[in-house]
Design an enzyme around this catalytic site. Structure first.
Site, mmCIF file in Angstrom:
data_model
loop_
_atom_site.group_PDB
_atom_site.id
_atom_site.type_symbol
_atom_site.label_atom_id
_atom_site.label_comp_id
_atom_site.label_asym_id
_atom_site.label_seq_id
_atom_site.Cartn_x
_atom_site.Cartn_y
_atom_site.Cartn_z
ATOM 1 N N ASP A 19 -6.771 11.932 1.587
ATOM 2 C CA ASP A 19 -5.639 11.095 2.005
ATOM 3 C C ASP A 19 -5.260 11.393 3.455
ATOM 4 O O ASP A 19 -5.659 12.417 4.023
ATOM 5 C CB ASP A 19 -4.466 11.425 1.062
ATOM 6 C CG ASP A 19 -3.431 10.312 0.977
ATOM 7 O OD1 ASP A 19 -3.507 9.364 1.765
ATOM 8 O OD2 ASP A 19 -2.550 10.407 0.107
ATOM 9 N N ASP A 23 -1.485 1.033 -1.532
ATOM 10 C CA ASP A 23 -0.463 1.620 -2.411
ATOM 11 C C ASP A 23 0.304 0.505 -3.112
ATOM 12 O O ASP A 23 1.144 0.773 -3.967
ATOM 13 C CB ASP A 23 0.526 2.470 -1.597
ATOM 14 C CG ASP A 23 -0.030 3.865 -1.337
ATOM 15 O OD1 ASP A 23 -1.092 4.195 -1.894
ATOM 16 O OD2 ASP A 23 0.598 4.616 -0.579
HETATM 17 C C1 DGJ Z 1 -0.490 8.143 -0.446
HETATM 18 C C2 DGJ Z 1 -1.580 7.590 -1.310
HETATM 19 O O1 DGJ Z 1 -1.917 6.309 -0.906
HETATM 20 C C3 DGJ Z 1 -1.134 7.656 -2.759
HETATM 21 O O2 DGJ Z 1 -2.103 7.077 -3.585
HETATM 22 C C4 DGJ Z 1 -0.887 9.092 -3.134
HETATM 23 O O3 DGJ Z 1 -2.078 9.817 -3.084
HETATM 24 C C5 DGJ Z 1 0.145 9.695 -2.187
HETATM 25 N N1 DGJ Z 1 -0.213 9.505 -0.813
HETATM 26 C C6 DGJ Z 1 0.333 11.159 -2.455
HETATM 27 O O4 DGJ Z 1 1.190 11.740 -1.581
#
Ligand code: DGJ
Length: 753
Positions: A464, A524
């Protein structure tokens, strides 16, 4: 095949060709990019500029490149259009052809930039300028696309400074519309189409990364092009940092297209004998509309971009604990989820954020990759052993490029973080970026991530990255090179670890990341209806095998939309299926339905992940199909349902007209509570539409929606398969489609043997 004759160069594969030549004054004149042509066609295709256009501009005695379609240009030789190269100071950037060379295969880069790999041929054009610089232009021809890049070598005896250097420049004749994909967090990949005019259209990211604001990929199409007809060009860049592309039309009807690293704050010092390499620009062409172009781009990505180990390899159905737990979990909770995930049919359990250091929220602990023993008393290996016993592979989340100021790492090495403009510390999601230009930072990341992967026998990593920065300035490119070095050092020796990259969703959905991570978390925004649009638009440039797409809870946490579970599954099928909510809250009816979804997806997994995707005509909503030799799967995703719907059809494509096919819609279930007050007309007892009886029944039992099945010729189906009537309150018969708003189905089409 690459041919060269009397300084005319032809790069040609089955569906497209690219032609240019050296003029008598050493300019590289672009002649053609499009349908296959012959080298002997050069004169026919060249623009006829006769005795010129009136105004002058070039050095004495030369033709004026100002009006010529070119392959590369520079300042100081009479071309007033955008220059692909700018140097600090007086350094002239106009180049003349010196010599050319044809290489078997690709020419590997010296720096850590990733590049397309596989069967190819490369043409190298070498040019020089009066200032002592040498320019190498590389054209690598694959079966589905052409990659271009430029390398500048400093042959002087002093330092020179590059202010801007594009990967490719090309002047194409014609009238075009440009489609770009823009957005923001949870709103990635919105498409914008506009005619290319004389002020040009810029597609640029300056956030330090390729960004959700402006995806580096774009398309040029001739007016009137549709999904299946007309000329469409696709462009992209194998790069994850600040990018820049501009398409600008000149008065003569020539469009200059430049692509490369964004020049904003860019600066690169080149010492004597040093070379600067640009990332590869990708371009492809089709005369079969957007679908034709996408098909070539998809093949290019699947065959030449993603790591070899994962090409064409089925990806696991995963469960991710993030949306269900966030930071609040412990080993018993994870094991309870894992048991349910396994029962549903998941193959991989992914532990997301919150497993290390003091990371109980997003304010602390980022950077400290030691297991939080309160949450995981038996460590990563203990959890992995339990998962393995259940028959689940183990996946783990990291965010290696950033650090919380409230972390042991930052306290020990404050100088490892990038300090912001004028010493002002600006946090993004409570984070600072680490300076990946520093060797010790890269070593820390490589050692820590590798250690955790090995300790936990991790078979999947979610990498990430949750912040932007406009402050990286000239070091932005160094950080991206550092990132690629880390990825290579960690995953090069561990090719079996499946990497899914992520950046607050799709903030770094680009070909650079795909060279290491065969899949990327698309957004997201896990609302199925919204993500359907995101997946649809991603599909213009990226194959569905790269698109992480999970089923999440309804009502959805961002939109509050109550999308049917069937649709949430159906949409995720057109990407890489995963589930991401608290399974401990599932009702028996939902458990049954998800079990069925996963079984269905697994039955057609290869087709869903690697079949040829086409965007189809739809009379209400969105329709897409994936097809290979085994099946053609058509998804119809409806929008709002009208009270008096017209007759509806689906329009599969690519079937054999004369062959008979069997069509059957996926068997799916409806929540009885959907019918609310109508239930009183069918039940023998009186019930309250929103009463406990109806709600309990909805949790325990589901009603089966009609399955439509028939046999028809490919030709008939492609003309439009007429769908069963939709329920509209005028009566009921069991063949009716009973879906409400945002209902959907998948139609499975198989050849009758
Ligand atoms: C952002 C990501 O896009 C989410 O899926 C998740 O992993 C969060 N970060 C965790 O902090």
């Amino acid at each position: 095949m690459i041919l060269s004759e009397n300084n005319v160069f032809l790069l040609r594969n089955e569906e497209m060709s690219y032609l240019f030549r050296v003029t008598e004054h050493g300019n590289l004149e672009h002649l053609h990019f499009g349908a296959p042509v012959r080298i002997a066609d050069a004169d026919a295709l060249a623009v006829k500029y006769g005795t010129g256009w009136g105004s002058t501009g070039g050095p004495e005695g030369e033709e004026f490149p100002m009006y010529l379609p070119l392959e590369w240009s520079g300042l100081g030789r009479g071309d007033y259009r955008e220059s692909p190269l700018e140097m600090a100071g007086e350094m002239p950037t106009g180049f003349k052809f010196s010599y050319s060379k044809i290489h078997e295969g690709i020419v590997p880069m010296e720096c850590s930039l990733p590049q397309a790999k596989g069967n190819a041929e490369t043409l190298e054009i070498v040019c020089s300028n009066v200032g002592g610089l040498t320019l190498h232009l590389y054209y690598t021809l694959f079966d589905t696309a052409l990659c271009r890049r430029a390398v500048l070598v400093n042959n002087t005896d002093r330092d020179v400074v590059i202010r801007k250097m594009m990967s490719s420049m090309l002047d194409m004749q014609g009238t075009y519309e440009m489609t770009t994909f823009n957005g923001s967090w949870i709103a990635e990949m919105q498409s914008y189409k506009a005619p290319v005019g004389m002020s040009g259209i810029v597609n640029e990211s300056t956030t330090g990364f390729s960004s959700a604001l402006h995806n580096p990929g774009f398309m040029l199409s001739e007016p009137g092009a549709s999904e299946d007809h007309g000329v469409v060009y696709g462009f992209n860049l194998i790069y994850s940092g600040n990018h820049y592309a501009r398409v600008q039309r000149a008065n003569e009807g020539i469009n200059r297209i430049v692509q490369g690293i964004s020049p904003v704050s860019f600066e690169w010092k080149l010492a004597p004998a040093e070379a600067f390499e640009t990332p590869e620009a990708v371009m492809t062409y089709s005369s079969d509309g957007y679908n034709g172009m996408s098909c070539r781009m998809h093949r290019f990505v699947n065959e030449h971009i993603v790591p070899e180990r994962w090409r064409g390899k089925d990806r696991p159905v995963l469960y991710n604990d993030w949306e269900g737990c966030m930071f609040d979990f412990n080993e018993p909770k994870l094991m309870s989820l894992a048991k349910k995930a396994k029962k549903l049919g998941c193959e991989l359990f992914v532990l997301d954020d919150g497993w290390f250091g003091a990371r109980d929220n997003d304010k602390a602990g980022l950077g400290d990759y030691s297991v939080n023993r309160k949450k995981l008393p038996h460590g990563l290996s203990g959890l992995q052993a339990k998962l393995e016993k259940l028959g689940l592979a183990f996946g783990l989340w990291f965010e290696p490029e950033a650090v919380n100021p409230d972390s042991d790492l930052f306290r020990a090495h404050p100088d490892w973080a990038i300090s912001e403009e004028n010493g002002v510390v600006v946090l993004g999601r409570n984070e600072l970026l680490l300076d990946l230009g520093k060797q010790e930072v890269r070593d820390y990341i490589v050692e820590n991530v590798s250690r955790c992967i090995d300790e936990g026998k991790v078979s999947y990593v979610k990498w990430d990255m949750n912040r932007h920065s406009t402050a990286l300035g000239a070091s932005a490119h160094r950080c991206i090179l550092g990132l690629y070095e880390c990825l290579q050092r960690i995953f090069g020796p561990r090719p079996d670890v499946l990497l899914e990259s992520c950046s607050s969703g799709g903030n770094r959905f680009d070909l650079g990341m795909l060279c290491y991570s065969p899949q990327i978390w698309s957004s997201d925004d896990t609302d199925a209806v919204e993500r359907c649009r995101i997946q649809y638009n991603l599909s213009y440039l990226y194959p569905q095998s790269t698109i992480g797409a999970h089923v999440s809870e309804a009502p959805h946490s961002q939109t509050l939309r109550n999308t049917p579970l069937s649709t949430r599954g159906n949409i995720s099928f057109f990407g890489l299926l995963g589930y991401e909510f608290d399974l401990d809250n599932l009702s028996p009816a939902e458990t049954d339905e998800i079990t069925n979804q996963i079984a269905f997806y697994k039955q057609f997994r290869h087709t869903f992940q690697f079949g040829q995707l086409r965007r189809l005509r739809a009379e209400n909503g969105i329709s897409m199909q994936v097809a290979d030799d085994d099946a053609c799967l058509v998804g119809l995703f409806q929008g709002l349902v009208p009270a008096a719907p017209g007759y509806e059809r689906i329009f599969p494509q690519g079937l054999m007209p004369e062959r008979p096919y069997h069509v059957e819609s996926r068997k799916q279930w409806l929540n009885a509570a959907l019918f609310g007050g109508l239930l009183r007309f069918v039940l023998p007892i009186k019930v309250k539409p929103d009463g406990i009886l109806v709600r309990t029944a909805g949790k325990q039992y589901r009603m089966q929606d009609a399955v439509q099945a028939c046999t028809a010729s490919g030709s008939a189906l492609m003309s439009g398969l007429s769908l069963n009537a939709r329920f509209m309150g005028t009566g009921y018969d069991p063949s009716m489609r009973m879906q409400g708003d945002f209902g959907s189905n998948i139609y499975v089409i198989t050849e009758e043997k």
